[in-house]
Write an enzyme that holds these catalytic residues in place. Structure first.
Site, short mmCIF file in Angstrom:
data_model
loop_
_atom_site.label_atom_id
_atom_site.label_comp_id
_atom_site.label_asym_id
_atom_site.label_seq_id
_atom_site.Cartn_x
_atom_site.Cartn_y
_atom_site.Cartn_z
N LYS A 130 15.87 -29.67 -14.98
CA LYS A 130 16.90 -29.75 -16.21
C LYS A 130 17.36 -28.52 -16.77
CE LYS A 130 17.97 -33.24 -19.20
NZ LYS A 130 18.10 -34.79 -18.94
P1 NAD Z 1 26.45 -37.62 -25.22
O1 NAD Z 1 26.85 -36.33 -25.20
O2 NAD Z 1 27.45 -38.46 -24.45
O3 NAD Z 1 26.33 -38.43 -26.66
C1 NAD Z 1 25.47 -37.67 -27.55
C2 NAD Z 1 25.51 -38.44 -28.97
O4 NAD Z 1 24.50 -37.88 -30.00
C3 NAD Z 1 26.89 -38.17 -29.71
O5 NAD Z 1 27.32 -39.41 -30.27
C4 NAD Z 1 26.57 -37.01 -30.67
O6 NAD Z 1 27.40 -37.51 -31.97
C5 NAD Z 1 24.86 -37.69 -31.14
N1 NAD Z 1 24.33 -36.78 -31.98
C6 NAD Z 1 24.30 -35.27 -31.79
N2 NAD Z 1 23.45 -34.63 -32.52
C7 NAD Z 1 23.05 -35.67 -33.31
C8 NAD Z 1 22.40 -35.68 -34.61
N3 NAD Z 1 21.89 -34.60 -35.02
N4 NAD Z 1 21.95 -36.98 -35.19
C9 NAD Z 1 22.63 -37.88 -34.80
N5 NAD Z 1 23.26 -37.91 -33.55
C10 NAD Z 1 23.93 -36.87 -32.83
O7 NAD Z 1 25.27 -37.75 -24.44
P2 NAD Z 1 24.28 -38.82 -23.75
O8 NAD Z 1 24.68 -38.60 -22.15
O9 NAD Z 1 24.77 -40.08 -24.28
O10 NAD Z 1 22.92 -38.43 -23.97
C11 NAD Z 1 22.15 -38.83 -25.18
C12 NAD Z 1 20.49 -39.01 -24.77
O11 NAD Z 1 20.55 -39.80 -23.54
C13 NAD Z 1 20.03 -37.51 -24.37
O12 NAD Z 1 18.61 -37.42 -25.20
C14 NAD Z 1 20.06 -37.53 -23.08
O13 NAD Z 1 19.11 -36.58 -22.63
C15 NAD Z 1 19.50 -38.84 -22.71
N6 NAD Z 1 19.76 -39.41 -21.24
C16 NAD Z 1 21.37 -39.28 -20.82
C17 NAD Z 1 21.49 -39.65 -19.69
C18 NAD Z 1 22.89 -39.78 -19.22
O14 NAD Z 1 23.19 -40.46 -17.93
N7 NAD Z 1 23.90 -39.40 -19.91
C19 NAD Z 1 20.37 -40.28 -18.85
C20 NAD Z 1 19.19 -40.36 -19.35
C21 NAD Z 1 18.90 -39.96 -20.71
#
Ligand code: NAD
Length: 428
Positions: free
Chosen positions: A113
């Site tokens: 990561k």
């Molecule tokens: P993203 O950037 O698309 O979305 C992140 C969201 O979180 C946004 O809506 C943002 O406004 C919100 N956010 C940020 N800070 C915040 C706060 N302090 N309080 C409330 N909301 C807040 O990211 P993503 O790809 O959707 O990833 C989200 C989570 O899922 C992360 O923990 C990531 O590690 C995990 N994840 C993502 C994937 C993937 O394929 N994208 C896969 C596995 C896990």
């Protein structure tokens, strides 16, 4: 103000959390001491500082990270995050979670990561492109299609993956340039991406919720759910859960918190977010409330899909739900988790719940290696199959050790890693 406070918590505890979870699982299964030592540390930790010229002509130096935790089962695999909380501890914690996640899903991958410590919202698109390309160049041979394969995470998307793939390939000689597309996954479909990879994580989250419903004889129709984070994971999880008849009643993102007990339409909210640079602010069909109230909203399912350490001893007593499905990585701290389990609240742990993303990435990688183009329906069926296999393996392990789902998921993953080390031995 609210974002700063949440981020401070996020930064403090993720590494401690992952180590506590690991220690507990290692004790539960009596993991052999030598292998425990290997898995408790990371293989490689890369920190790069690189200059980028901004639109106003000034030069800024950025710091990027890539932590490669373990590659016993295959190349390192895991996302890149662009966020102010990215640092070496966050990258270590998230890399470890990836090792457990890929092992649990039965993929031929290890865990890595990384990311860049920055707030991407303050840079223009062309600055983000230069930052991404220069970061890729700085990482050099530390990433590669058979060595370490990044993917999207918080604030990174298909476009950023296309820039990484293009930059990495452009540094190779012409005869092998096209053989490097799969240095990253999560690319746009036109650049070697996989149909369905965009929705793979949210789809996988809902696949695990469907498995939970089956195991507990529950009907998802009419269930009320709330989602923290309405980015890639939050939107697609809402989209697929609504298709099961469940109702989205509240959403929180970095800009605020809103509620509508009659239901928020995920597609309408997503269309709104595309107009507002991803923010839910000023959405018309809901009422904005104080962010502190979010986790206290009465509902059937909570899907945290933002950052780590969001449910802690500070707010755990407010939780009023039946199931927490961890779309995000590390959203609960270990103390809060104990309280929730004592209350009888079910938890689908992150390494299982959000594994649809890396499973989708695996199929994109295979598609590129074989120079093929796969179809969305086939991809989603394959993801559903792998996720539900991992779910029921975890349920069986939980019964075997009379333990919770997170510990059981770790034990499934660690058992696979332990076997590999035992068979191969340790060089020399
Ligand atoms: P993203 O950037 O698309 O979305 C992140 C969201 O979180 C946004 O809506 C943002 O406004 C919100 N956010 C940020 N800070 C915040 C706060 N302090 N309080 C409330 N909301 C807040 O990211 P993503 O790809 O959707 O990833 C989200 C989570 O899922 C992360 O923990 C990531 O590690 C995990 N994840 C993502 C994937 C993937 O394929 N994208 C896969 C596995 C896990």
């Amino acid at each position: 103000m609210e974002v700063k406070e949440v981020n401070a918590a996020n930064k403090k505890g993720m590494y401690e959390n992952v180590m506590r979870q690991f220690d507990h699982a290692a004790d539960t299964m009596s993991l052999s001491p030598g292998i425990r030592k290997i898995l408790a540390s990371t293989n490689n930790e890369i920190v790069v500082h690189f200059p980028v010229k901004l639109d106003n002509g000034e030069i800024e130096v950025f710091t990027g990270y890539r932590v490669q935790h373990n590659n016993a089962l295959g190349p390192y695999k895991g996302g890149l995050r662009y966020h102010p909380t990215v640092d070496i501890d966050a990258a270590r914690a998230l890399a470890m979670w990836m090792t457990w996640k890929t092992a649990l899903a039965g993929l031929p991958y290890g865990g890595g990561k990384g990311g860049i410590q920055l707030n991407p919202k303050i840079y223009s698109n062309s600055e983000l492109e230069r930052i991404t390309r220069r970061f890729t160049f700085a990482l050099g041979e530390n990433i590669g299609p058979d060595h370490d394969i990044p993917a999207p995470d918080v604030n990174t998307n298909a476009q950023i993956m296309a820039w990484i793939s293009d930059t990495y390939s452009s540094t190779k000689s012409t005869s092998i340039r096209q053989k490097n597309l799969h240095v990253v996954t999560g690319k746009p479909v036109g650049s070697g991406g996989l149909e369905g990879r965009d929705r793979a994580t949210g789809f996988g989250v809902v696949s695990t919720i469907k498995s939970w419903a089956k195991a507990h004889n529950q009907d998802l129709n009419g269930k009320r759910f709330i989602v923290q984070g309405f980015g890639n994971v939050g939107y697609w999880a809402s989209y697929f859960l609504e298709k099961e008849g469940a109702k989205l009643i509240a959403v929180q993102d970095a800009s605020g918190t809103m509620i509508n007990k009659n239901g928020i339409n995920p597609d309408e909210l997503n269309a709104h977010c595309t107009e507002t640079n991803g923010s839910i602010s000023a959405f018309k069909n809901a009422t904005f409330i104080d962010s502190e109230e979010f986790f206290g909203i009465e509902c059937d399912i909570i899907i945290p899909a933002a950052l780590g350490n969001q449910i802690t001893m500070d707010n755990v007593d407010k939780i009023n739900t039946k199931l927490i499905a961890e779309g995000a990585n590390g959203p609960l701290d270990t103390e809060a988790e104990k309280v929730l389990l004592e209350k009888g609240i079910d938890i689908i742990p992150d390494i299982l719940c959000n594994s649809g993303g890396v499973i989708g990435s695996y199929y994109e990688w295979l598609q590129n290696k074989r120079s093929e183009n796969w179809k969305m329906d086939d991809v989603l069926n394959l993801i559903q199959d792998k996720v539900s296999t991992a779910y029921f393996k975890t349920v069986d392990m939980a019964k075997l050790h009379s333990t919770d789902m997170r510990t059981a998921a770790y034990v499934v993953a660690l058992t696979r890693l332990e076997l590999t080390y035992k068979e191969r031995g340790v060089f020399p």
